[in-house]
Design a protein around this motif. Structure first.
Motif, PDB file in Angstrom:
ATOM      1  N   PHE A 175       7.694 -77.604  34.523  1.00  0.00           N
ATOM      2  CA  PHE A 175       8.945 -77.205  35.175  1.00  0.00           C
ATOM      3  C   PHE A 175       8.664 -76.067  36.153  1.00  0.00           C
ATOM      4  O   PHE A 175       7.751 -75.279  35.978  1.00  0.00           O
ATOM      5  CB  PHE A 175       9.963 -76.676  34.139  1.00  0.00           C
ATOM      6  N   TYR A 183      11.219 -73.037  37.683  1.00  0.00           N
ATOM      7  CA  TYR A 183      12.527 -72.397  37.696  1.00  0.00           C
ATOM      8  C   TYR A 183      12.543 -71.321  38.760  1.00  0.00           C
ATOM      9  O   TYR A 183      11.519 -70.694  39.046  1.00  0.00           O
ATOM     10  CB  TYR A 183      12.832 -71.743  36.346  1.00  0.00           C
ATOM     11  N   GLN A 190      14.668 -67.714  39.802  1.00  0.00           N
ATOM     12  CA  GLN A 190      15.577 -66.668  39.318  1.00  0.00           C
ATOM     13  C   GLN A 190      15.907 -65.737  40.481  1.00  0.00           C
ATOM     14  O   GLN A 190      15.141 -64.811  40.793  1.00  0.00           O
ATOM     15  CB  GLN A 190      14.946 -65.892  38.170  1.00  0.00           C
ATOM     16  N   GLY A 196      20.496 -65.710  36.577  1.00  0.00           N
ATOM     17  CA  GLY A 196      19.804 -66.474  35.545  1.00  0.00           C
ATOM     18  C   GLY A 196      18.794 -67.437  36.143  1.00  0.00           C
ATOM     19  O   GLY A 196      18.510 -67.420  37.338  1.00  0.00           O
ATOM     20  N   LEU A 197      18.269 -68.289  35.287  1.00  0.00           N
ATOM     21  CA  LEU A 197      17.239 -69.240  35.683  1.00  0.00           C
ATOM     22  C   LEU A 197      17.868 -70.556  36.116  1.00  0.00           C
ATOM     23  O   LEU A 197      18.738 -71.084  35.435  1.00  0.00           O
ATOM     24  CB  LEU A 197      16.306 -69.494  34.502  1.00  0.00           C
ATOM     25  N   LEU A 236      16.827 -74.522  37.275  1.00  0.00           N
ATOM     26  CA  LEU A 236      15.756 -75.506  37.337  1.00  0.00           C
ATOM     27  C   LEU A 236      15.616 -76.045  38.761  1.00  0.00           C
ATOM     28  O   LEU A 236      16.587 -76.523  39.350  1.00  0.00           O
ATOM     29  CB  LEU A 236      16.058 -76.652  36.370  1.00  0.00           C
ATOM     30  N   LYS A 294      11.173 -80.876  37.777  1.00  0.00           N
ATOM     31  CA  LYS A 294      10.438 -81.086  36.541  1.00  0.00           C
ATOM     32  C   LYS A 294       9.547 -82.307  36.680  1.00  0.00           C
ATOM     33  O   LYS A 294       9.814 -83.209  37.485  1.00  0.00           O
ATOM     34  CB  LYS A 294      11.388 -81.270  35.360  1.00  0.00           C
ATOM     35  N   PHE A 352       9.290 -69.169  38.366  1.00  0.00           N
ATOM     36  CA  PHE A 352       8.573 -69.316  37.108  1.00  0.00           C
ATOM     37  C   PHE A 352       8.143 -70.762  36.901  1.00  0.00           C
ATOM     38  O   PHE A 352       8.971 -71.681  36.999  1.00  0.00           O
ATOM     39  CB  PHE A 352       9.454 -68.896  35.922  1.00  0.00           C
ATOM     40  N   PHE A 409       6.638 -69.947  29.426  1.00  0.00           N
ATOM     41  CA  PHE A 409       6.817 -69.590  30.825  1.00  0.00           C
ATOM     42  C   PHE A 409       5.607 -68.815  31.327  1.00  0.00           C
ATOM     43  O   PHE A 409       4.955 -68.077  30.584  1.00  0.00           O
ATOM     44  CB  PHE A 409       8.062 -68.717  31.001  1.00  0.00           C
TER      45      PHE A 409
END
Lengths: 115, 112
Positions: free
Chosen positions: A34, A36, A38, A43-44, A46, A49, A90, A105
């Motif tokens: 994945f 991500y 931020q 927040g995170l 997506l 993936k 991330f 992560f």
């Protein structure tokens, strides 16, 4: 045990330039991978993936990533960066079977975009 | 678009006090998770929850921590006696099928 390495802590690019964020993973079998994002103070989210199949994965906001088994890598790319892409990114890995149970992560790469 | 909701966005508590962080997962999701991110560090897995029980937990998730799904919509993380080192951003996440998770905006916990 699985692990993720993001070798670049901080990257600065000019708006409109191309971007590649590196991610290497360590896992015995084919993992779930994945990316991500931020944004500052948020927040995170997506981005994309990889579970199986086509090794070039398209995500949101114009991002893509390529899974290279031989290099244990899952690098994130964008052909032309926008100022709004400034954020922390991330990479994450999860066991391919058993799914999302224990995602690991990376330490993150902070992207700065200059005009 | 459905989203994971966390409350409060910021909580300040005194050392030794109990705190409860609340999360409302996406309604048809079955898997629930808590992660934390200490300032400047990476996101760390705490616990996963499925079918009304913990399915996996990390070494961080010791006896001071507990999770609960008290009703059909909430998923809570309780820290029994907070320590300074519990200060972090806590993220709740939920997943429909265990393959990918959607994260909330996080609760920033500050222990003083």
């Amino acid at each position: 045990a699985q692990s993720v390495t993001q070798p670049d802590i901080h990257i600065t690019v000019s708006e409109g330039a191309s971007l590649e964020l590196r991610c290497n993973y360590s896992y015995g079998a084919t993992p779930y991978l994945f990316w991500y994002v931020q944004p500052p103070g948020q927040g995170l989210q997506l981005l994309l993936k990889y579970f199986s199949g086509d090794t070039l994965v398209q995500g949101i906001k114009g991002f893509e990533a390529e899974f290279k088994r031989s290099q244990s890598s899952f690098n994130l790319r964008k052909p032309s960066v926008h100022w709004s892409d400034a954020a922390e990114y991330f990479c994450a890995v999860a066991p391919g079977s058993g799914g999302y149970q224990k995602v690991t992560f990376g330490t993150g790469t902070k992207l700065q975009v200059i005009p | 678009e459905p989203e994971v909701t966390q409350t409060p966005s910021h909580q300040v508590t005194q050392m030794g006090q109990e705190v409860i962080l609340r999360c409302v997962p996406i309604s048809n999701h079955l898997y629930f998770y808590w992660y934390r991110q200490i300032l400047g560090q990476k996101v760390e897995f705490l616990v996963s929850f499925y079918n009304n029980e913990i399915s996996e937990k990390s070494e961080i998730f010791d006896d001071q921590f507990s999770v609960e799904r008290p009703d059909g919509s909430n998923f809570t993380l309780k820290i029994r006696s907070t320590k300074l080192e519990d200060s972090a951003m806590y993220f709740c996440a939920s997943s429909e099928n265990g393959d990918e998770a959607f994260f909330g905006q996080g609760t920033r916990l500050t222990v003083v």
